[in-house]
Motif scaffolding. Structure first.
Motif, mmCIF file in Angstrom:
data_model
loop_
_atom_site.group_PDB
_atom_site.id
_atom_site.type_symbol
_atom_site.label_atom_id
_atom_site.label_comp_id
_atom_site.label_asym_id
_atom_site.label_seq_id
_atom_site.Cartn_x
_atom_site.Cartn_y
_atom_site.Cartn_z
ATOM 1 N N THR A 16 39.447 22.639 -42.225
ATOM 2 C CA THR A 16 39.256 23.485 -43.402
ATOM 3 C C THR A 16 38.586 24.808 -43.034
ATOM 4 O O THR A 16 37.931 25.427 -43.864
ATOM 5 N N LEU A 17 38.779 25.246 -41.801
ATOM 6 C CA LEU A 17 38.218 26.516 -41.338
ATOM 7 C C LEU A 17 39.262 27.617 -41.420
ATOM 8 O O LEU A 17 40.462 27.359 -41.380
ATOM 9 N N LYS A 18 38.799 28.867 -41.491
ATOM 10 C CA LYS A 18 39.706 30.007 -41.463
ATOM 11 C C LYS A 18 40.445 30.044 -40.133
ATOM 12 O O LYS A 18 39.869 29.706 -39.095
ATOM 13 N N PRO A 19 41.701 30.465 -40.120
ATOM 14 C CA PRO A 19 42.448 30.550 -38.859
ATOM 15 C C PRO A 19 41.785 31.472 -37.838
ATOM 16 O O PRO A 19 41.819 31.198 -36.640
ATOM 17 N N SER A 23 40.632 30.458 -34.025
ATOM 18 C CA SER A 23 41.011 31.244 -32.849
ATOM 19 C C SER A 23 39.797 31.675 -32.051
ATOM 20 O O SER A 23 39.812 31.658 -30.819
ATOM 21 N N LEU A 24 38.735 32.060 -32.739
ATOM 22 C CA LEU A 24 37.494 32.454 -32.074
ATOM 23 C C LEU A 24 36.884 31.278 -31.301
ATOM 24 O O LEU A 24 36.435 31.442 -30.165
ATOM 25 N N MET A 25 36.903 30.092 -31.891
ATOM 26 C CA MET A 25 36.382 28.904 -31.211
ATOM 27 C C MET A 25 37.184 28.600 -29.950
ATOM 28 O O MET A 25 36.612 28.289 -28.899
ATOM 29 N N VAL A 26 38.498 28.701 -30.039
ATOM 30 C CA VAL A 26 39.359 28.461 -28.877
ATOM 31 C C VAL A 26 39.066 29.496 -27.793
ATOM 32 O O VAL A 26 38.943 29.170 -26.606
ATOM 33 N N VAL A 61 38.896 22.224 -26.385
ATOM 34 C CA VAL A 61 39.461 22.728 -27.643
ATOM 35 C C VAL A 61 39.797 21.560 -28.567
ATOM 36 O O VAL A 61 39.471 21.576 -29.761
ATOM 37 N N MET A 62 40.432 20.529 -28.027
ATOM 38 C CA MET A 62 40.805 19.380 -28.862
ATOM 39 C C MET A 62 39.567 18.663 -29.416
ATOM 40 O O MET A 62 39.566 18.232 -30.569
ATOM 41 N N LEU A 63 38.514 18.538 -28.608
ATOM 42 C CA LEU A 63 37.295 17.877 -29.086
ATOM 43 C C LEU A 63 36.612 18.685 -30.186
ATOM 44 O O LEU A 63 36.122 18.115 -31.169
ATOM 45 N N ILE A 64 36.574 20.000 -30.034
ATOM 46 C CA ILE A 64 35.961 20.850 -31.065
ATOM 47 C C ILE A 64 36.758 20.771 -32.366
ATOM 48 O O ILE A 64 36.192 20.642 -33.454
ATOM 49 N N ASP A 129 46.537 21.363 -40.111
ATOM 50 C CA ASP A 129 46.500 20.200 -39.229
ATOM 51 C C ASP A 129 45.644 20.470 -38.015
ATOM 52 O O ASP A 129 45.507 21.610 -37.574
ATOM 53 N N ILE A 130 45.138 19.401 -37.427
ATOM 54 C CA ILE A 130 44.384 19.527 -36.181
ATOM 55 C C ILE A 130 45.327 19.878 -35.039
ATOM 56 O O ILE A 130 44.960 20.552 -34.098
#
Length: 182
Positions: A16-19, A23-26, A61-64, A129-130
């Protein structure tokens, strides 16, 4: 994903985060892993270490994303939309919803969830989706198609237009909106 009744829908592993925030997290995970690689090995190129670093990036990335995902349920009542995100329910009056960015599941076979609900106070609700692959799962596509059609009927969103420009903040390529003449 399961459908409890005609007006109740539940989807698992939804972000439920902004796209842009995703992208910033990745990007932060990639920069961190590449920095560690550079400080450990310098400019020496070792294919095995590059593969290990790349694997750690994908795993990170997948864990976050997995940690930020939750089960989301949608329920429609006579005058409101109830969104339950990970056990916290929020109620939105149907009149406060002014639009929806989404994939058009009536025109495509996609089973990837991508919804952005626009509210009249300027806020948006994001659901995706995740996993960002576009696998074709018939049951999930059917549930998303039923959800989209129920959402459009309940909120009274009829018209849509295709968005051709790429925007990192938009969840879907179609914009559904209320007809102003009603």
């Amino acid at each position: 994903m399961k459908q409890e009744s005609n007006k109740d829908f539940e989807f698992n592993e939804i972000i439920t985060l902004k796209p842009l925030l995703i992208s910033l997290m990745v990007l932060l995970v990639v920069v961190f892993c590449m920095s560690v690689y550079y400080f450990v090995l310098g400019v020496n190129f070792k294919l095995s270490f590059v593969m290990i670093t790349f694997s750690i990036m994908i795993l990170g990335v997948m864990l976050i994303l997995k940690a930020n995902s939750s089960t989301v349920s949608f329920s429609f009542t006579e005058d409101s939309l109830i969104v339950n995100i990970g056990g916290r329910a929020s109620v939105y009056i149907k009149e406060d919803i002014i639009g929806l960015y989404s994939l058009n599941y009536n025109l495509s076979k996609s089973s990837r969830m991508a919804f952005e609900i626009l509210l009249n106070n300027g806020q948006s609700l994001y659901f995706s989706d995740i996993q960002f692959n576009d696998k074709k799962e018939a049951l999930k596509h059917a549930a998303l198609k039923r959800f989209l059609n129920t959402f459009l009927k309940e909120i009274d969103l009829h018209e849509f237009k295709e968005i051709k420009s790429l925007n990192m903040n938009r969840m879907g390529q179609y914009y559904f909106y209320k007809n102003n003449e009603s």
